[in-house]
Design an enzyme around this catalytic site. Structure first.
Site, PDB file in Angstrom:
ATOM      1  N   GLY A 241       0.788  -1.227   0.000  1.00 62.19           N
ATOM      2  CA  GLY A 241       0.000   0.000   0.000  1.00 62.19           C
ATOM      3  C   GLY A 241       0.821   1.279   0.000  1.00 62.19           C
ATOM      4  O   GLY A 241       0.300   2.351   0.278  1.00 62.19           O
TER       5      GLY A 241
ATOM      6  N   SER B  24       2.032   8.277   1.572  1.00 69.34           N
ATOM      7  CA  SER B  24       1.216   7.128   1.994  1.00 69.34           C
ATOM      8  C   SER B  24       1.440   6.808   3.470  1.00 69.34           C
ATOM      9  O   SER B  24       2.572   6.880   3.971  1.00 69.34           O
ATOM     10  CB  SER B  24       1.595   5.882   1.188  1.00 69.34           C
ATOM     11  OG  SER B  24       1.294   6.050  -0.180  1.00 69.34           O
TER      12      SER B  24
ATOM     13  N   ASP C  76      -2.060  -6.509  -7.455  1.00 70.07           N
ATOM     14  CA  ASP C  76      -3.410  -5.962  -7.504  1.00 70.07           C
ATOM     15  C   ASP C  76      -4.277  -6.995  -6.815  1.00 70.07           C
ATOM     16  O   ASP C  76      -4.431  -8.114  -7.312  1.00 70.07           O
ATOM     17  CB  ASP C  76      -3.847  -5.751  -8.959  1.00 70.07           C
ATOM     18  CG  ASP C  76      -5.254  -5.171  -9.052  1.00 70.07           C
ATOM     19  OD1 ASP C  76      -6.053  -5.358  -8.104  1.00 70.07           O
ATOM     20  OD2 ASP C  76      -5.559  -4.529 -10.067  1.00 70.07           O
ATOM     21  N   VAL C  77      -4.835  -6.623  -5.684  1.00 70.72           N
ATOM     22  CA  VAL C  77      -5.544  -7.620  -4.862  1.00 70.72           C
ATOM     23  C   VAL C  77      -6.805  -8.161  -5.529  1.00 70.72           C
ATOM     24  O   VAL C  77      -7.376  -9.138  -5.046  1.00 70.72           O
ATOM     25  CB  VAL C  77      -5.867  -7.078  -3.446  1.00 70.72           C
ATOM     26  CG1 VAL C  77      -4.580  -6.830  -2.664  1.00 70.72           C
ATOM     27  CG2 VAL C  77      -6.725  -5.824  -3.512  1.00 70.72           C
TER      28      VAL C  77
ATOM     29  N   TYR D  78     -18.063   9.648   3.571  1.00 70.91           N
ATOM     30  CA  TYR D  78     -17.265   8.410   3.662  1.00 70.91           C
ATOM     31  C   TYR D  78     -18.072   7.210   3.151  1.00 70.91           C
ATOM     32  O   TYR D  78     -17.509   6.246   2.625  1.00 70.91           O
ATOM     33  CB  TYR D  78     -16.764   8.200   5.092  1.00 70.91           C
ATOM     34  CG  TYR D  78     -15.507   7.365   5.159  1.00 70.91           C
ATOM     35  CD1 TYR D  78     -14.356   7.732   4.466  1.00 70.91           C
ATOM     36  CD2 TYR D  78     -15.467   6.195   5.923  1.00 70.91           C
ATOM     37  CE1 TYR D  78     -13.200   6.965   4.533  1.00 70.91           C
ATOM     38  CE2 TYR D  78     -14.316   5.427   5.995  1.00 70.91           C
ATOM     39  CZ  TYR D  78     -13.187   5.818   5.294  1.00 70.91           C
ATOM     40  OH  TYR D  78     -12.046   5.056   5.364  1.00 70.91           O
TER      41      TYR D  78
ATOM     42  N   LYS E 257     -15.112  -0.310   6.096  1.00 73.16           N
ATOM     43  CA  LYS E 257     -14.203  -0.279   7.259  1.00 73.16           C
ATOM     44  C   LYS E 257     -14.821  -0.994   8.460  1.00 73.16           C
ATOM     45  O   LYS E 257     -14.096  -1.618   9.241  1.00 73.16           O
ATOM     46  CB  LYS E 257     -13.817   1.156   7.615  1.00 73.16           C
ATOM     47  CG  LYS E 257     -12.912   1.855   6.593  1.00 73.16           C
ATOM     48  CD  LYS E 257     -11.575   1.152   6.378  1.00 73.16           C
ATOM     49  CE  LYS E 257     -10.596   2.028   5.588  1.00 73.16           C
ATOM     50  NZ  LYS E 257      -9.395   1.254   5.149  1.00 73.16           N
TER      51      LYS E 257
ATOM     52  N   ILE F 247      -5.634  12.156   6.995  1.00 77.50           N
ATOM     53  CA  ILE F 247      -4.326  12.600   6.512  1.00 77.50           C
ATOM     54  C   ILE F 247      -4.446  12.797   5.005  1.00 77.50           C
ATOM     55  O   ILE F 247      -5.027  11.956   4.321  1.00 77.50           O
ATOM     56  CB  ILE F 247      -3.239  11.534   6.793  1.00 77.50           C
ATOM     57  CG1 ILE F 247      -3.134  11.238   8.292  1.00 77.50           C
ATOM     58  CG2 ILE F 247      -1.883  11.980   6.221  1.00 77.50           C
ATOM     59  CD1 ILE F 247      -2.196  10.081   8.629  1.00 77.50           C
TER      60      ILE F 247
ATOM     61  N   THR G 133      -3.619  12.155   1.762  1.00 78.18           N
ATOM     62  CA  THR G 133      -2.894  11.208   0.900  1.00 78.18           C
ATOM     63  C   THR G 133      -3.615  11.143  -0.439  1.00 78.18           C
ATOM     64  O   THR G 133      -4.682  11.733  -0.607  1.00 78.18           O
ATOM     65  CB  THR G 133      -2.893   9.801   1.519  1.00 78.18           C
ATOM     66  OG1 THR G 133      -4.243   9.343   1.601  1.00 78.18           O
ATOM     67  CG2 THR G 133      -2.256   9.782   2.895  1.00 78.18           C
ATOM     68  N   LEU G 134      -3.062  10.342  -1.357  1.00 79.81           N
ATOM     69  CA  LEU G 134      -3.696  10.133  -2.655  1.00 79.81           C
ATOM     70  C   LEU G 134      -5.119   9.568  -2.482  1.00 79.81           C
ATOM     71  O   LEU G 134      -6.076  10.060  -3.089  1.00 79.81           O
ATOM     72  CB  LEU G 134      -2.831   9.153  -3.449  1.00 79.81           C
ATOM     73  CG  LEU G 134      -2.971   9.111  -4.962  1.00 79.81           C
ATOM     74  CD1 LEU G 134      -2.720  10.485  -5.560  1.00 79.81           C
ATOM     75  CD2 LEU G 134      -1.984   8.093  -5.540  1.00 79.81           C
TER      76      LEU G 134
HETATM   77  O1  0WD Z   1      -7.021   9.964   5.954  1.00 79.28           O
HETATM   78  C1  0WD Z   1      -6.486   8.959   5.517  1.00 79.28           C
HETATM   79  N1  0WD Z   1      -5.643   9.027   4.511  1.00 79.28           N
HETATM   80  C2  0WD Z   1      -6.787   7.643   6.150  1.00 79.28           C
HETATM   81  C3  0WD Z   1      -6.501   6.468   5.487  1.00 79.28           C
HETATM   82  C4  0WD Z   1      -7.411   7.634   7.487  1.00 79.28           C
HETATM   83  C5  0WD Z   1      -7.627   6.322   8.018  1.00 79.28           C
HETATM   84  C6  0WD Z   1      -7.349   5.191   7.305  1.00 79.28           C
HETATM   85  N2  0WD Z   1      -6.797   5.269   6.049  1.00 79.28           N
HETATM   86  C7  0WD Z   1      -6.493   4.021   5.342  1.00 79.28           C
HETATM   87  C8  0WD Z   1      -7.007   3.903   3.940  1.00 79.28           C
HETATM   88  O2  0WD Z   1      -8.394   3.622   3.898  1.00 79.28           O
HETATM   89  C9  0WD Z   1      -6.174   2.739   3.456  1.00 79.28           C
HETATM   90  O3  0WD Z   1      -6.722   1.512   3.953  1.00 79.28           O
HETATM   91  O4  0WD Z   1      -5.122   3.856   5.234  1.00 79.28           O
HETATM   92  C10 0WD Z   1      -4.838   2.978   4.157  1.00 79.28           C
HETATM   93  C11 0WD Z   1      -3.762   3.599   3.294  1.00 79.28           C
HETATM   94  O5  0WD Z   1      -4.274   4.715   2.608  1.00 79.28           O
HETATM   95  P1  0WD Z   1      -3.509   6.079   2.340  1.00 79.28           P
HETATM   96  O6  0WD Z   1      -2.116   5.991   2.818  1.00 79.28           O
HETATM   97  O7  0WD Z   1      -4.377   7.159   2.824  1.00 79.28           O
HETATM   98  O8  0WD Z   1      -3.587   6.197   0.759  1.00 79.28           O
HETATM   99  P2  0WD Z   1      -2.605   5.898  -0.484  1.00 79.28           P
HETATM  100  O9  0WD Z   1      -1.264   6.482  -0.268  1.00 79.28           O
HETATM  101  O10 0WD Z   1      -3.359   6.339  -1.694  1.00 79.28           O
HETATM  102  O11 0WD Z   1      -2.474   4.315  -0.475  1.00 79.28           O
HETATM  103  C12 0WD Z   1      -3.540   3.438  -0.699  1.00 79.28           C
HETATM  104  C13 0WD Z   1      -3.119   2.439  -1.742  1.00 79.28           C
HETATM  105  C14 0WD Z   1      -3.397   2.737  -3.200  1.00 79.28           C
HETATM  106  O12 0WD Z   1      -3.089   3.884  -3.658  1.00 79.28           O
HETATM  107  P3  0WD Z   1      -4.047   4.568  -4.819  1.00 79.28           P
HETATM  108  O13 0WD Z   1      -4.227   5.957  -4.272  1.00 79.28           O
HETATM  109  O14 0WD Z   1      -3.223   4.486  -6.038  1.00 79.28           O
HETATM  110  O15 0WD Z   1      -5.377   3.854  -4.942  1.00 79.28           O
HETATM  111  O16 0WD Z   1      -3.836   1.250  -1.753  1.00 79.28           O
HETATM  112  C15 0WD Z   1      -3.382   0.536  -2.880  1.00 79.28           C
HETATM  113  C16 0WD Z   1      -2.758   1.508  -3.817  1.00 79.28           C
HETATM  114  O17 0WD Z   1      -1.376   1.431  -3.782  1.00 79.28           O
HETATM  115  N3  0WD Z   1      -4.431  -0.122  -3.627  1.00 79.28           N
HETATM  116  C17 0WD Z   1      -4.300  -1.363  -4.079  1.00 79.28           C
HETATM  117  N4  0WD Z   1      -3.312  -2.260  -3.920  1.00 79.28           N
HETATM  118  C18 0WD Z   1      -3.457  -3.451  -4.512  1.00 79.28           C
HETATM  119  N5  0WD Z   1      -4.540  -3.780  -5.223  1.00 79.28           N
HETATM  120  C19 0WD Z   1      -5.465  -1.627  -4.806  1.00 79.28           C
HETATM  121  C20 0WD Z   1      -5.564  -2.899  -5.405  1.00 79.28           C
HETATM  122  N6  0WD Z   1      -6.609  -3.273  -6.146  1.00 79.28           N
HETATM  123  N7  0WD Z   1      -6.273  -0.540  -4.779  1.00 79.28           N
HETATM  124  C21 0WD Z   1      -5.630   0.382  -4.050  1.00 79.28           C
END
Ligand code: 0WD
Length: 254
Positions: free
Chosen positions: A13, A19, A64-65, A155, A162, A191, A193-194
């Site tokens: 991830g 991230s 890719d899950v 959300y 979740k 936070i 993030t993307l």
């Molecule tokens: O505010 C926030 N950012 C919060 C995030 C608050 C609380 C929880 N979270 C969670 C998210 O729901 C997620 O479960 O933290 C986790 C990480 O998210 P992140 O760091 O906020 O986001 P990001 O840096 O975008 O990483 C998530 C990644 C994907 O990135 P993108 O933006 O390209 O979708 O999840 C991965 C991918 O790298 N991902 C996948 N990996 C494998 N297979 C897939 C997939 N099909 N889809 C997304």
């Protein structure tokens, strides 16, 4: 030396250096862990490779899950390289951003299923493979959000996902506890993030948290990383099935 000396872990991830998974990776690396990272697709490969190099981490390949053969390939790579695994970070979620705005009730069956597959079932899918490699016990960590517990604006279907993810943490903890494998989640405050950029009015949510959380500020990926270090190290050796908030205390007032 260090809390994580001798421990090897897979981190899934990392999309870029904002991230949450990256914050956790840095924290456990600084404490002496050896890491492997995955990337999703060629676009992210270019981002993840230099980040992996920065941490001296193995690049375990494309995952890719939604394609189980790519999950198998990654765990095959880990088995070949290390022959075992001590910890796993699952920081993966996805939903169509058109449904992260407006009303939950308007969610489509298709996006509901896809959101659940990528954001919920994927934890179980990776734990199935990790269990076989965690022959000396292990620690699994996933990321969740307060929208699982309470209705948060925009959300929507991700909140439903979740909730199911948090229930999965409890069932997986019960199943794997006898093998010394712990399963926990960090419920992080918002936070930028993307992934978060897909959520409607996200800047407003950040401000709302800043004004209302007991600590009167939002959280950083470094702070989530430090909590991750606790869960992935032996400091938390008696803790499993836990949902731990790293949110400046927002959950006690929100
Ligand atoms: O505010 C926030 N950012 C919060 C995030 C608050 C609380 C929880 N979270 C969670 C998210 O729901 C997620 O479960 O933290 C986790 C990480 O998210 P992140 O760091 O906020 O986001 P990001 O840096 O975008 O990483 C998530 C990644 C994907 O990135 P993108 O933006 O390209 O979708 O999840 C991965 C991918 O790298 N991902 C996948 N990996 C494998 N297979 C897939 C997939 N099909 N889809 C997304």
């Amino acid at each position: 030396g260090g809390l994580m000396a001798g421990k090897r872990g897979l981190i899934m991830g990392v999309a870029n250096n904002r991230s949450i998974a990256w914050g956790i990776a840095k924290a456990v690396r600084d404490a002496g862990a050896e890491l492997a990272l995955t990337y999703q697709g060629d676009a992210l490969k270019k981002r993840v490779e230099p980040l992996a190099a920065e941490l001296g981490a193995l690049v375990a390949g494309h995952c890719d899950v939604t394609d189980p053969s790519t999950i198998d390939a990654v765990f095959g790579e880990i088995e070949r390289a290390w022959g075992g695994l001590d910890f796993l970070v699952h920081a993966i979620a996805f939903s169509d951003k058109d449904e992260l705005t407006g009303r939950y009730v308007d969610t489509t069956a298709e996006n509901f299923a896809r959101t659940m597959q990528i954001s919920v079932y994927s934890l179980t899918a990776v734990v199935q493979r990790a269990e076989k490699l965690m022959t000396k016990g292990g620690s699994v960590l996933t990321l969740t959000y307060y929208g699982a517990e309470k209705v948060m604006p925009h959300y929507n279907v991700m909140g439903v996902a979740k909730s199911a993810l948090e229930a999965s943490v409890r069932y997986l903890a019960a199943d794997l506890g006898p093998n010394g494998i712990r399963v926990n989640a960090i419920s992080a405050g918002p936070i930028k993030t993307l992934a978060a950029s897909g959520i409607g009015d996200f800047r407003y949510i950040l401000k709302w948290n800043e004004y209302n959380a007991p600590l009167r500020r939002t959280v950083t990926i470094e702070e989530v990383g430090d909590a991750g270090l606790y869960f992935l190290s032996d400091l938390s050796r008696s803790v499993t099935g836990e949902i731990h908030h790293v949110d400046s205390g927002y959950h006690v007032v929100g």
